[in-house]
Motif scaffolding. Sequence first.
Motif, PDB file in Angstrom:
ATOM      1  N   ALA A 276      28.905  -6.263  36.095  1.00 32.25           N
ATOM      2  CA  ALA A 276      29.996  -5.823  36.948  1.00 32.25           C
ATOM      3  C   ALA A 276      29.667  -5.645  38.220  1.00 32.25           C
ATOM      4  O   ALA A 276      30.111  -6.347  39.377  1.00 32.25           O
ATOM      5  CB  ALA A 276      30.874  -4.651  36.434  1.00 32.25           C
ATOM      6  N   LEU A 277      28.619  -5.067  38.687  1.00 34.87           N
ATOM      7  CA  LEU A 277      27.988  -4.600  39.949  1.00 34.87           C
ATOM      8  C   LEU A 277      27.576  -6.162  40.380  1.00 34.87           C
ATOM      9  O   LEU A 277      27.902  -6.269  41.700  1.00 34.87           O
ATOM     10  CB  LEU A 277      27.025  -3.735  39.646  1.00 34.87           C
ATOM     11  CG  LEU A 277      27.393  -2.301  39.443  1.00 34.87           C
ATOM     12  CD1 LEU A 277      26.115  -1.325  39.367  1.00 34.87           C
ATOM     13  CD2 LEU A 277      28.267  -1.605  40.576  1.00 34.87           C
ATOM     14  N   ALA A 278      26.985  -6.773  39.685  1.00 32.78           N
ATOM     15  CA  ALA A 278      26.388  -8.335  40.166  1.00 32.78           C
ATOM     16  C   ALA A 278      27.695  -9.032  40.623  1.00 32.78           C
ATOM     17  O   ALA A 278      27.616  -9.751  41.751  1.00 32.78           O
ATOM     18  CB  ALA A 278      25.626  -8.619  39.148  1.00 32.78           C
ATOM     19  N   PHE A 279      28.572  -9.175  39.836  1.00 30.52           N
ATOM     20  CA  PHE A 279      29.679  -9.938  40.171  1.00 30.52           C
ATOM     21  C   PHE A 279      30.732  -9.375  41.216  1.00 30.52           C
ATOM     22  O   PHE A 279      31.224 -10.043  42.026  1.00 30.52           O
ATOM     23  CB  PHE A 279      30.611 -10.074  38.827  1.00 30.52           C
ATOM     24  CG  PHE A 279      30.087 -10.944  37.636  1.00 30.52           C
ATOM     25  CD1 PHE A 279      29.106 -11.940  38.055  1.00 30.52           C
ATOM     26  CD2 PHE A 279      30.109 -10.487  36.480  1.00 30.52           C
ATOM     27  CE1 PHE A 279      28.561 -12.747  37.107  1.00 30.52           C
ATOM     28  CE2 PHE A 279      29.597 -11.230  35.439  1.00 30.52           C
ATOM     29  CZ  PHE A 279      28.742 -12.262  35.576  1.00 30.52           C
TER      30      PHE A 279
ATOM     31  N   LEU B 294      35.215 -16.929  47.381  1.00 37.80           N
ATOM     32  CA  LEU B 294      35.680 -18.241  48.556  1.00 37.80           C
ATOM     33  C   LEU B 294      37.109 -17.960  48.865  1.00 37.80           C
ATOM     34  O   LEU B 294      38.029 -17.699  48.116  1.00 37.80           O
ATOM     35  CB  LEU B 294      35.344 -19.416  47.740  1.00 37.80           C
ATOM     36  CG  LEU B 294      33.799 -19.532  47.202  1.00 37.80           C
ATOM     37  CD1 LEU B 294      33.603 -20.964  46.712  1.00 37.80           C
ATOM     38  CD2 LEU B 294      32.787 -19.619  48.400  1.00 37.80           C
ATOM     39  N   ALA B 295      37.296 -18.372  50.016  1.00 28.90           N
ATOM     40  CA  ALA B 295      38.547 -18.372  50.368  1.00 28.90           C
ATOM     41  C   ALA B 295      39.552 -19.725  50.045  1.00 28.90           C
ATOM     42  O   ALA B 295      40.816 -19.614  49.894  1.00 28.90           O
ATOM     43  CB  ALA B 295      38.759 -18.406  52.080  1.00 28.90           C
ATOM     44  N   ASP B 296      38.936 -20.589  49.463  1.00 34.42           N
ATOM     45  CA  ASP B 296      39.615 -21.760  49.195  1.00 34.42           C
ATOM     46  C   ASP B 296      39.903 -21.930  47.617  1.00 34.42           C
ATOM     47  O   ASP B 296      40.780 -22.673  47.277  1.00 34.42           O
ATOM     48  CB  ASP B 296      38.886 -22.984  49.588  1.00 34.42           C
ATOM     49  CG  ASP B 296      37.399 -23.252  49.149  1.00 34.42           C
ATOM     50  OD1 ASP B 296      36.984 -22.252  48.475  1.00 34.42           O
ATOM     51  OD2 ASP B 296      36.845 -24.182  49.344  1.00 34.42           O
ATOM     52  N   GLN B 297      38.952 -21.499  46.742  1.00 33.30           N
ATOM     53  CA  GLN B 297      39.154 -21.527  45.450  1.00 33.30           C
ATOM     54  C   GLN B 297      38.576 -20.514  44.562  1.00 33.30           C
ATOM     55  O   GLN B 297      37.600 -19.689  45.266  1.00 33.30           O
ATOM     56  CB  GLN B 297      38.675 -22.972  44.859  1.00 33.30           C
ATOM     57  CG  GLN B 297      37.210 -23.161  45.446  1.00 33.30           C
ATOM     58  CD  GLN B 297      36.539 -24.627  44.883  1.00 33.30           C
ATOM     59  OE1 GLN B 297      36.791 -24.746  43.861  1.00 33.30           O
ATOM     60  NE2 GLN B 297      36.314 -25.371  46.149  1.00 33.30           N
ATOM     61  N   PRO B 298      38.696 -20.540  43.534  1.00 36.08           N
ATOM     62  CA  PRO B 298      38.344 -19.382  42.458  1.00 36.08           C
ATOM     63  C   PRO B 298      36.754 -19.533  42.294  1.00 36.08           C
ATOM     64  O   PRO B 298      36.316 -20.851  42.198  1.00 36.08           O
ATOM     65  CB  PRO B 298      38.963 -19.225  41.247  1.00 36.08           C
ATOM     66  CG  PRO B 298      39.768 -20.626  41.212  1.00 36.08           C
ATOM     67  CD  PRO B 298      40.012 -20.907  42.739  1.00 36.08           C
ATOM     68  N   VAL B 299      35.958 -18.661  42.036  1.00 30.33           N
ATOM     69  CA  VAL B 299      34.720 -18.958  41.491  1.00 30.33           C
ATOM     70  C   VAL B 299      34.323 -18.362  40.008  1.00 30.33           C
ATOM     71  O   VAL B 299      35.161 -17.605  39.574  1.00 30.33           O
ATOM     72  CB  VAL B 299      33.414 -18.577  42.385  1.00 30.33           C
ATOM     73  CG1 VAL B 299      33.505 -19.195  43.761  1.00 30.33           C
ATOM     74  CG2 VAL B 299      33.629 -16.951  42.568  1.00 30.33           C
ATOM     75  N   GLU B 300      33.403 -19.020  39.308  1.00 29.13           N
ATOM     76  CA  GLU B 300      33.041 -18.509  38.017  1.00 29.13           C
ATOM     77  C   GLU B 300      32.990 -16.966  37.916  1.00 29.13           C
ATOM     78  O   GLU B 300      32.073 -16.517  38.647  1.00 29.13           O
ATOM     79  CB  GLU B 300      32.172 -19.392  37.503  1.00 29.13           C
ATOM     80  CG  GLU B 300      32.448 -20.835  37.102  1.00 29.13           C
ATOM     81  CD  GLU B 300      31.142 -21.622  36.406  1.00 29.13           C
ATOM     82  OE1 GLU B 300      30.270 -21.109  36.222  1.00 29.13           O
ATOM     83  OE2 GLU B 300      31.244 -22.786  36.027  1.00 29.13           O
ATOM     84  N   TRP B 301      33.407 -16.370  36.898  1.00 35.59           N
ATOM     85  CA  TRP B 301      33.085 -14.813  36.773  1.00 35.59           C
ATOM     86  C   TRP B 301      33.706 -14.111  37.856  1.00 35.59           C
ATOM     87  O   TRP B 301      33.137 -12.900  37.951  1.00 35.59           O
ATOM     88  CB  TRP B 301      31.750 -14.755  36.530  1.00 35.59           C
ATOM     89  CG  TRP B 301      31.207 -15.357  35.069  1.00 35.59           C
ATOM     90  CD1 TRP B 301      30.428 -16.414  35.222  1.00 35.59           C
ATOM     91  CD2 TRP B 301      31.514 -14.908  33.854  1.00 35.59           C
ATOM     92  NE1 TRP B 301      30.226 -16.842  33.835  1.00 35.59           N
ATOM     93  CE2 TRP B 301      30.819 -15.892  32.896  1.00 35.59           C
ATOM     94  CE3 TRP B 301      32.101 -13.756  33.258  1.00 35.59           C
ATOM     95  CZ2 TRP B 301      30.881 -15.811  31.591  1.00 35.59           C
ATOM     96  CZ3 TRP B 301      32.049 -13.633  31.968  1.00 35.59           C
ATOM     97  CH2 TRP B 301      31.427 -14.626  31.131  1.00 35.59           C
ATOM     98  N   GLN B 302      34.539 -14.455  38.714  1.00 33.63           N
ATOM     99  CA  GLN B 302      35.173 -13.662  39.975  1.00 33.63           C
ATOM    100  C   GLN B 302      35.843 -12.598  39.252  1.00 33.63           C
ATOM    101  O   GLN B 302      36.904 -13.047  38.476  1.00 33.63           O
ATOM    102  CB  GLN B 302      35.859 -14.659  40.916  1.00 33.63           C
ATOM    103  CG  GLN B 302      36.355 -14.046  41.903  1.00 33.63           C
ATOM    104  CD  GLN B 302      37.061 -14.792  42.812  1.00 33.63           C
ATOM    105  OE1 GLN B 302      36.887 -16.062  42.927  1.00 33.63           O
ATOM    106  NE2 GLN B 302      38.003 -14.435  43.682  1.00 33.63           N
ATOM    107  N   ILE B 303      35.904 -11.455  39.697  1.00 36.39           N
ATOM    108  CA  ILE B 303      36.510 -10.337  39.142  1.00 36.39           C
ATOM    109  C   ILE B 303      37.619  -9.682  40.356  1.00 36.39           C
ATOM    110  O   ILE B 303      38.411  -8.883  40.162  1.00 36.39           O
ATOM    111  CB  ILE B 303      35.936  -9.303  38.412  1.00 36.39           C
ATOM    112  CG1 ILE B 303      34.877  -8.850  39.604  1.00 36.39           C
ATOM    113  CG2 ILE B 303      34.954  -9.752  37.382  1.00 36.39           C
ATOM    114  CD1 ILE B 303      34.042  -7.451  39.186  1.00 36.39           C
ATOM    115  N   SER B 304      37.218 -10.394  41.397  1.00 35.63           N
ATOM    116  CA  SER B 304      37.993  -9.596  42.745  1.00 35.63           C
ATOM    117  C   SER B 304      39.124 -10.997  43.093  1.00 35.63           C
ATOM    118  O   SER B 304      39.060 -12.079  42.505  1.00 35.63           O
ATOM    119  CB  SER B 304      37.047  -9.691  43.914  1.00 35.63           C
ATOM    120  OG  SER B 304      36.194 -10.564  44.198  1.00 35.63           O
ATOM    121  N   LEU B 305      39.799 -10.364  43.918  1.00 37.86           N
ATOM    122  CA  LEU B 305      40.959 -11.226  44.624  1.00 37.86           C
ATOM    123  C   LEU B 305      39.966 -12.241  45.712  1.00 37.86           C
ATOM    124  O   LEU B 305      38.902 -12.056  46.189  1.00 37.86           O
ATOM    125  CB  LEU B 305      41.991 -10.571  45.417  1.00 37.86           C
ATOM    126  CG  LEU B 305      42.677  -9.618  44.473  1.00 37.86           C
ATOM    127  CD1 LEU B 305      43.730  -8.687  45.284  1.00 37.86           C
ATOM    128  CD2 LEU B 305      43.646 -10.226  43.689  1.00 37.86           C
TER     129      LEU B 305
END
Length: 280
Positions: free
Chosen positions: A14-17, A23-34
């Motif tokens: 969780a800390l690493a992710f 990114l502002a333009d698209q989601p990234v893998e394992w993204q947990i934030s907005l």
Amino acid sequence: MRFLTVLGALVASALAFAGTPALADQPVEWQISLQEAATPLMEQLIWFDNLLLYIITAISVFVLLLLVIVMIRFNAKANPEPSKTTHNTLIEVLWTVLPVLILVVIAIPSFRLLYDQIVVPEADLTIKTTGYQWYWGYEYPDHDGIMYDALLVEEENLQPGQPRLLETDTEVVVPVNKVVRLQATAADVIHAWTIPAFGVKIDAVPGRLNEVWFEATKTGTYYGQCSELCGIRHAYMPIKVRVVEQEEFDAWIEWAKQEYAGLDTNVSVAAADGEAGAQQ
């Protein structure tokens, strides 16, 4: 011991992710934030989300602390003769007043944010979008009624750098630091036009014209998707918005007037219907 090992691994992950920039333009893998904010509205949404996170974390820790105290001080071993206390006036007042105060703290910024989302300021540009099964049509009524459709680029046709299930054959182009009024409707069923980085989500309802607004403060390309379950190809009607400087936008408008002049949108409708039939 195994539980502690698994818990430690989850915390480290969780800390690493959490440290991975979104990114502002698209989601990234394992993204947990907005996604990173690209509009003032999204900045307010992120601030409000963080406020709620702080509040619920404090409440959770407080309740956990009370439970620990109860388990230690009021178990059968520590209290062979249990107390016969039935109520405590101070505690009863506190557990009534404090939740009310917490709700007031939440309500004030919540109502302010809701007001800012609903009330559309004076717009510099108006764009109308129509949801179809399963693609989006766009119109620029302020610029000689430019009209075109945006369809998904299939996976086998993607170019390097183009995201799967997000890339479209055409794109919405808007100027940076300008207020854009987006009007949304639909031709068949309910769709929803959504760009996470803009903090924008508006239902496109047949026979109704809804509107929302955004003001992108960063140039770049931003992606979204239909966010209302609308049929078999709901997952295949993405949204692509390119934010550019005013000079580039003016040049694009002149190009679009020539490119989309006299465009017969029924051609795109027939093509999409044929594609949907093939999928079925």
